[in-house]
Design a protein around this motif. Sequence first.
Motif, PDB file in Angstrom:
ATOM      1  N   SER A  34       0.835  -1.198   0.000  1.00  0.00           N
ATOM      2  CA  SER A  34       0.000   0.000   0.000  1.00  0.00           C
ATOM      3  C   SER A  34       0.870   1.248   0.000  1.00  0.00           C
ATOM      4  O   SER A  34       2.017   1.215   0.435  1.00  0.00           O
ATOM      5  CB  SER A  34      -0.929   0.005   1.216  1.00  0.00           C
ATOM      6  OG  SER A  34      -0.182  -0.014   2.406  1.00  0.00           O
ATOM      7  N   ASP A  35       0.273   2.326  -0.499  1.00  0.00           N
ATOM      8  CA  ASP A  35       0.938   3.629  -0.502  1.00  0.00           C
ATOM      9  C   ASP A  35      -0.151   4.687  -0.548  1.00  0.00           C
ATOM     10  O   ASP A  35      -1.241   4.446  -1.079  1.00  0.00           O
ATOM     11  CB  ASP A  35       1.862   3.754  -1.711  1.00  0.00           C
ATOM     12  CG  ASP A  35       2.749   4.994  -1.655  1.00  0.00           C
ATOM     13  OD1 ASP A  35       3.020   5.487  -0.542  1.00  0.00           O
ATOM     14  OD2 ASP A  35       3.174   5.469  -2.727  1.00  0.00           O
ATOM     15  N   TYR A  36       0.123   5.825   0.022  1.00  0.00           N
ATOM     16  CA  TYR A  36      -0.807   6.954  -0.017  1.00  0.00           C
ATOM     17  C   TYR A  36      -0.034   8.127  -0.595  1.00  0.00           C
ATOM     18  O   TYR A  36       0.940   8.590   0.015  1.00  0.00           O
ATOM     19  CB  TYR A  36      -1.324   7.263   1.392  1.00  0.00           C
ATOM     20  CG  TYR A  36      -2.515   8.186   1.419  1.00  0.00           C
ATOM     21  CD1 TYR A  36      -3.681   7.870   0.742  1.00  0.00           C
ATOM     22  CD2 TYR A  36      -2.473   9.377   2.130  1.00  0.00           C
ATOM     23  CE1 TYR A  36      -4.782   8.707   0.776  1.00  0.00           C
ATOM     24  CE2 TYR A  36      -3.572  10.213   2.185  1.00  0.00           C
ATOM     25  CZ  TYR A  36      -4.731   9.878   1.502  1.00  0.00           C
ATOM     26  OH  TYR A  36      -5.822  10.709   1.533  1.00  0.00           O
ATOM     27  N   LEU A  47      -5.070   6.325  -2.289  1.00  0.00           N
ATOM     28  CA  LEU A  47      -4.600   5.156  -1.573  1.00  0.00           C
ATOM     29  C   LEU A  47      -4.401   4.073  -2.625  1.00  0.00           C
ATOM     30  O   LEU A  47      -5.362   3.621  -3.252  1.00  0.00           O
ATOM     31  CB  LEU A  47      -5.609   4.709  -0.514  1.00  0.00           C
ATOM     32  CG  LEU A  47      -5.242   3.449   0.263  1.00  0.00           C
ATOM     33  CD1 LEU A  47      -3.911   3.629   1.017  1.00  0.00           C
ATOM     34  CD2 LEU A  47      -6.355   3.056   1.212  1.00  0.00           C
ATOM     35  N   LYS A  48      -3.145   3.690  -2.851  1.00  0.00           N
ATOM     36  CA  LYS A  48      -2.796   2.684  -3.860  1.00  0.00           C
ATOM     37  C   LYS A  48      -2.561   1.365  -3.143  1.00  0.00           C
ATOM     38  O   LYS A  48      -1.662   1.254  -2.317  1.00  0.00           O
ATOM     39  CB  LYS A  48      -1.532   3.104  -4.609  1.00  0.00           C
ATOM     40  CG  LYS A  48      -1.693   4.397  -5.365  1.00  0.00           C
ATOM     41  CD  LYS A  48      -0.396   4.795  -6.034  1.00  0.00           C
ATOM     42  CE  LYS A  48      -0.562   6.133  -6.744  1.00  0.00           C
ATOM     43  NZ  LYS A  48       0.643   6.486  -7.484  1.00  0.00           N
ATOM     44  N   LEU A  49      -3.391   0.381  -3.473  1.00  0.00           N
ATOM     45  CA  LEU A  49      -3.324  -0.924  -2.833  1.00  0.00           C
ATOM     46  C   LEU A  49      -3.005  -1.990  -3.874  1.00  0.00           C
ATOM     47  O   LEU A  49      -3.531  -1.949  -4.986  1.00  0.00           O
ATOM     48  CB  LEU A  49      -4.663  -1.262  -2.173  1.00  0.00           C
ATOM     49  CG  LEU A  49      -5.175  -0.269  -1.142  1.00  0.00           C
ATOM     50  CD1 LEU A  49      -6.622  -0.575  -0.766  1.00  0.00           C
ATOM     51  CD2 LEU A  49      -4.286  -0.274   0.079  1.00  0.00           C
ATOM     52  N   ASN A  66      -7.006   1.514  -6.657  1.00  0.00           N
ATOM     53  CA  ASN A  66      -6.670   2.919  -6.403  1.00  0.00           C
ATOM     54  C   ASN A  66      -7.923   3.629  -5.903  1.00  0.00           C
ATOM     55  O   ASN A  66      -8.936   3.656  -6.598  1.00  0.00           O
ATOM     56  CB  ASN A  66      -6.141   3.594  -7.664  1.00  0.00           C
ATOM     57  CG  ASN A  66      -4.814   3.021  -8.081  1.00  0.00           C
ATOM     58  OD1 ASN A  66      -3.919   2.837  -7.275  1.00  0.00           O
ATOM     59  ND2 ASN A  66      -4.676   2.715  -9.363  1.00  0.00           N
ATOM     60  N   LEU A  69      -9.184   8.953  -2.052  1.00  0.00           N
ATOM     61  CA  LEU A  69      -9.783   9.311  -0.769  1.00  0.00           C
ATOM     62  C   LEU A  69      -9.921  10.812  -0.579  1.00  0.00           C
ATOM     63  O   LEU A  69     -10.797  11.270   0.157  1.00  0.00           O
ATOM     64  CB  LEU A  69      -8.975   8.704   0.374  1.00  0.00           C
ATOM     65  CG  LEU A  69      -8.960   7.176   0.422  1.00  0.00           C
ATOM     66  CD1 LEU A  69      -8.167   6.684   1.630  1.00  0.00           C
ATOM     67  CD2 LEU A  69     -10.360   6.605   0.423  1.00  0.00           C
ATOM     68  N   PHE A  84     -13.770   2.306   0.198  1.00  0.00           N
ATOM     69  CA  PHE A  84     -12.835   2.085   1.302  1.00  0.00           C
ATOM     70  C   PHE A  84     -13.575   1.608   2.554  1.00  0.00           C
ATOM     71  O   PHE A  84     -13.089   0.751   3.289  1.00  0.00           O
ATOM     72  CB  PHE A  84     -12.025   3.351   1.580  1.00  0.00           C
ATOM     73  CG  PHE A  84     -10.887   3.148   2.535  1.00  0.00           C
ATOM     74  CD1 PHE A  84     -10.004   2.087   2.400  1.00  0.00           C
ATOM     75  CD2 PHE A  84     -10.685   4.032   3.580  1.00  0.00           C
ATOM     76  CE1 PHE A  84      -8.945   1.905   3.292  1.00  0.00           C
ATOM     77  CE2 PHE A  84      -9.631   3.865   4.465  1.00  0.00           C
ATOM     78  CZ  PHE A  84      -8.760   2.798   4.326  1.00  0.00           C
ATOM     79  N   ARG A  88     -12.705  -1.859   4.391  1.00  0.00           N
ATOM     80  CA  ARG A  88     -12.386  -1.913   5.824  1.00  0.00           C
ATOM     81  C   ARG A  88     -13.263  -2.933   6.539  1.00  0.00           C
ATOM     82  O   ARG A  88     -12.793  -3.691   7.382  1.00  0.00           O
ATOM     83  CB  ARG A  88     -12.528  -0.530   6.455  1.00  0.00           C
ATOM     84  CG  ARG A  88     -11.483   0.456   5.968  1.00  0.00           C
ATOM     85  CD  ARG A  88     -11.450   1.749   6.771  1.00  0.00           C
ATOM     86  NE  ARG A  88     -12.706   2.208   7.301  1.00  0.00           N
ATOM     87  CZ  ARG A  88     -13.502   3.124   6.729  1.00  0.00           C
ATOM     88  NH1 ARG A  88     -13.154   3.695   5.600  1.00  0.00           N
ATOM     89  NH2 ARG A  88     -14.618   3.493   7.313  1.00  0.00           N
ATOM     90  N   HIS A  98      -2.929   3.356   9.854  1.00  0.00           N
ATOM     91  CA  HIS A  98      -1.870   3.187   8.864  1.00  0.00           C
ATOM     92  C   HIS A  98      -2.335   2.124   7.873  1.00  0.00           C
ATOM     93  O   HIS A  98      -2.983   1.142   8.260  1.00  0.00           O
ATOM     94  CB  HIS A  98      -0.567   2.751   9.553  1.00  0.00           C
ATOM     95  CG  HIS A  98       0.620   2.875   8.668  1.00  0.00           C
ATOM     96  ND1 HIS A  98       0.916   1.955   7.689  1.00  0.00           N
ATOM     97  CD2 HIS A  98       1.574   3.823   8.588  1.00  0.00           C
ATOM     98  CE1 HIS A  98       2.006   2.318   7.050  1.00  0.00           C
ATOM     99  NE2 HIS A  98       2.420   3.457   7.576  1.00  0.00           N
ATOM    100  N   SER A  99      -1.999   2.301   6.609  1.00  0.00           N
ATOM    101  CA  SER A  99      -2.464   1.371   5.577  1.00  0.00           C
ATOM    102  C   SER A  99      -1.957  -0.052   5.802  1.00  0.00           C
ATOM    103  O   SER A  99      -2.607  -1.013   5.382  1.00  0.00           O
ATOM    104  CB  SER A  99      -2.061   1.862   4.186  1.00  0.00           C
ATOM    105  OG  SER A  99      -0.655   1.895   4.047  1.00  0.00           O
TER     106      SER A  99
END
Length: 172
Positions: A34-36, A47-49, A66, A69, A84, A88, A98-99
Amino acid sequence: MAALGGSYNPDADPSTGSYDPIPAGDYNLEIVESDYAANAKGNGMVLKLTAQILDGEYAERKLFINLNLEHENEKAQDIAQRDFAALRRAVGVLNPQHSEELHFKAFMAKVGVEKRKDNGELTNRVKQYYFDGEGGAPANDNRSAANENRPAPQQQAATGTAGKRPWPTGRR
């Protein structure tokens, strides 16, 4: 220029794997990266998952999710926020700070195939996240057992396993 000296196998067979989209259907997945970050236009945050299929014929194939958000387009942001929220609930982490808290938690999702707007190529996209037995979700009895045996992200960070599986890989 970068020196490669011995960091690769000169006898490795070339990759012949297909990168065609997987067929539409229900898949058992987990988030593995993951990355934001700011989006390409600089008008929002994404938010890249990276999700990975856990079992079946397409085990270990990756899907990219992607979620815009934060975005200047309220409709795009609203869609991402709703997706999202569903993700979740599907992974059982309702209020992540945190992702990485989403990593390595099995969930079921309906994956579809669609044409990309930018180049017309076919790609996969998660159409629905299954949670709480909602939406005709297929049985995913393995989710709870699989998630109970995995260390929390804080434990992974402490043991140096953050961002990778803390158990042996291979088909399940």
